[in-house]
Structure formats: C-alpha cells, structure tokens
Design an enzyme around this catalytic site. Structure first.
Site, PDB file in Angstrom:
ATOM      1  CB  CYS A 150      26.906  42.977  11.720  1.00 46.11           C
ATOM      2  SG  CYS A 150      28.522  42.527  12.385  1.00 46.11           S
ATOM      3  CE1 TYR A 151      31.817  40.499   8.346  1.00 43.46           C
ATOM      4  CE2 TYR A 151      32.421  40.040  10.616  1.00 43.46           C
ATOM      5  CZ  TYR A 151      32.717  40.608   9.390  1.00 43.46           C
ATOM      6  OH  TYR A 151      33.909  41.292   9.209  1.00 43.46           O
TER       7      TYR A 151
END
Length: 346
Positions: A150-151
């Site tokens: 996600c990051y």
C-alpha cells in the site's frame, strides 16, 4: 467465468477482495480460505455478507485449490504463500500474492528487511511486480503476480514521473506517509486497540519500515541508478486511507507548467490515477472505497524543492482493488472491470 480462490479471505484485504469480486461480472468465487475460521460460514465472520455468501471457510490447501480455480489470491501473513507454491501448482493456476514475498528481486534484501529465509527464491526472477501504471506490459503473461504494498503504491505513483524524467535528485527524496489502522491487518495487537489509537498519531518503523526497499527498488528502475531514501510512516486514527507527502531537491530549473506537463504525460490515459487541478491537495476522504489515487505537486522555489502528494484507499488501490486490476490484465479483461467504484462520502 473466472473461478477464483482466496486464501486469507477473512483478513481486511481478503474481505475487500470478496466485496469487489462478488460484484465482478466475470468472476465466481469458489474458495473462501481462512485458517482461523475453517468450516464456519463466511457470513458469520462478516455479517455484511449475510445472504450474499453462503459458503463456509476452507483451509489453505493450495494443491487442491489449484485444481478448482483459475487464479488464486493469497492475502496471507508473510511467508505462507511462498511456502505453498511449486511448479505443479503454477502449471495449473495463476497466483496473485498480496504479501511481500515476490515483490523484491534481491533475496538478500528481502531476508534482511523481513527477518526470514525466503521459502522459494527460485521464483523471484519470474514474478511480475503488479504496479499496473508502470508495469502493464509484463502483467498479462505472469504466472506469479506480486501485488504491490500500500505505501509503495501511493509513494511510487506520487513521485514516479519526476524521477523517471530526471527532474529531481533521487538522493534527496524524503517520503512522509500516514495510514489508517486497517493497514496493520485484522490481527489483535495492543498498539491497535481503540484506546491506543484514538486521539493519537505516531510514527513507526522509523528508518526500518519493510516497505522502504520496495519503494527504493521501483524508483531505482525509474531513475536508472540506485535510489536510497528516507521513508517514515505514521499511524492515524481512521479506518482507511493513505496520504503521502514526498520532498526532493530539483536538479533542473522548471516551472509549474513544465511539471504539470510531465505528470499529465504519464497519467492522462490512466483510469485510476487522477491528477488534481493546480493548487488542490489530495485528501483521503475523496478516494475512500475506490481504486483511485489522487496526486498533485507544488514547487517551492525558495528551497529549490518539489513537494509531491498522493492519497488513496489502502485496502482498495493499496491491496484488493489493485489485485483485481491485475487479474483483469492477466485474463484479457478491461482493466477497470469491477472497479468503477465512486468514492464514498461522507
């Protein structure tokens, strides 16, 4: 119809996969895998699925599942997927892995940052990194698809165009990121209890977060040289969302119109990357529940830096939505199928 199996269907990312795939017109979910809830009805784990899912949860027998499914999504703890994969399974089914086991090509880097021996490093060279907007051409032929973190998804898409075009000095990149608590998974942890998280914000994984080498690897490909950067994530008291604010020094004198043209060149045809109007800052509330990433930038002539910003839903574009986007590409379907989700508000 594409027959889909999900191992880890009762975690947050797995449950989001179920939500998206139930509405996909070309998919039938044939296996709801969950070690924690074997033989329990899925709708008893997630009551929002009452009268929508009648199946019971099954185990993680990938060999049996490979005979039933066309594609397997693994939304599992680190180390599980790679321990189950073998050539016989890959000869029968495609795998889209939502963990980090196939994202990093250098096994030594993976083992250093994740603190574990890789169970099957022989498949690292062939695994395709599934950041659709950057790696689209390689995805359709993949047997193993490494769904990005996600990051890294939000960070890479926020800064990629300027790194690729050599506008900024990659050695000066600093990424400040903030995420809702669902990014930590559904497992019980003291640090994620309501009283620990509410009315609080904190940095974690400072100079040691596992997503750092993934971001560095992808930006190194873009820059054509090794990239080392500072990445600091923060936990904020909300359910969903990631906000990235990245900083870097400029190597070239550019005006806002030139930078705007660069972003527009890379993203004008992208279905799920929205370049905001000048002056608008991305906000998590405007992407919640959707597969969109909102990006923008601001030049700071006073410091000769550029500030790059991005916002997205960590469970959709940061996990399940991107996985479905990859599945669509792998099976020759329209990339946006099942993902035309209007962001939720309020």
């Amino acid at each position: 119809m594409i027959k889909v199996g999900i191992i880890g269907s009762t975690g947050y990312a797995g449950a989001e996969l179920v939500r998206l795939l139930l509405a996909h017109p070309e998919v039938r979910i044939c296996w709801y895998g969950s070690r924690s809830y074997i033989d329990k009805k899925y709708a008893q784990v997630y009551q929002n699925m009452f009268q929508l899912v009648e199946d019971v949860c099954r185990d993680d027998n990938m060999a049996e599942l490979a005979r039933e499914a066309d594609v397997i999504f693994t939304a599992t703890p680190q180390g599980l997927c790679a321990s189950l994969v073998n050539e016989e399974i890959l000869s029968q089914v495609k795998i889209i892995d939502l963990s980090a086991e196939f994202r990093i090509k250098d096994v030594a880097v993976y083992e250093k940052w994740y603190g574990m021996t890789h169970p099957c490093p022989q498949y690292l060279p062939e695994a395709v990194y599934g950041l659709c907007e950057v790696n689209r051409e390689k995805i359709p032929g993949a047997r193993i698809l490494a769904n990005p973190g996600c990051y890294p998804t939000c960070s890479t898409l926020s800064v990629y165009p300027l790194v690729k075009e050599g506008i900024l000095d990659p050695a000066t990149i600093i990424i400040d990121a903030k995420s809702g608590t669902s990014g930590a998974g559904r497992g019980a942890k003291v640090d994620n209890l309501y009283c620990e998280v509410n009315e609080n914000i904190k940095a974690y994984g400072v100079a040691s977060h596992r997503h750092t080498p993934e971001i560095e690897e992808q930006l190194s490909y873009a820059a054509g040289e090794p990239v080392l950067l500072n990445f600091t994530p923060h936990l904020v008291p909300m359910n969903r969302g990631i906000l990235v604010t990245a900083y870097a020094s400029l190597k070239k004198q550019v005006c806002e119109e030139q930078v705007l043209e660069i972003y527009d060149h890379y993203y004008r045809k992208e279905r799920f990357v929205r370049l905001l109007e000048p002056g608008a800052c991305p906000q998590t509330r405007w992407v919640e529940g959707s597969n969109y990433v909102d990006v923008n930038f601001k030049l700071d002539p006073r410091t000769n830096r550029v500030i790059m910003m991005g916002a997205m839903d960590n469970l959709v574009k940061g996990a399940a939505g991107q996985a479905v986007q990859n599945m669509n590409l792998m099976f020759g379907l329209p990339e946006e199928m099942g993902l035309e989700l209007v962001p939720l508000f309020p």
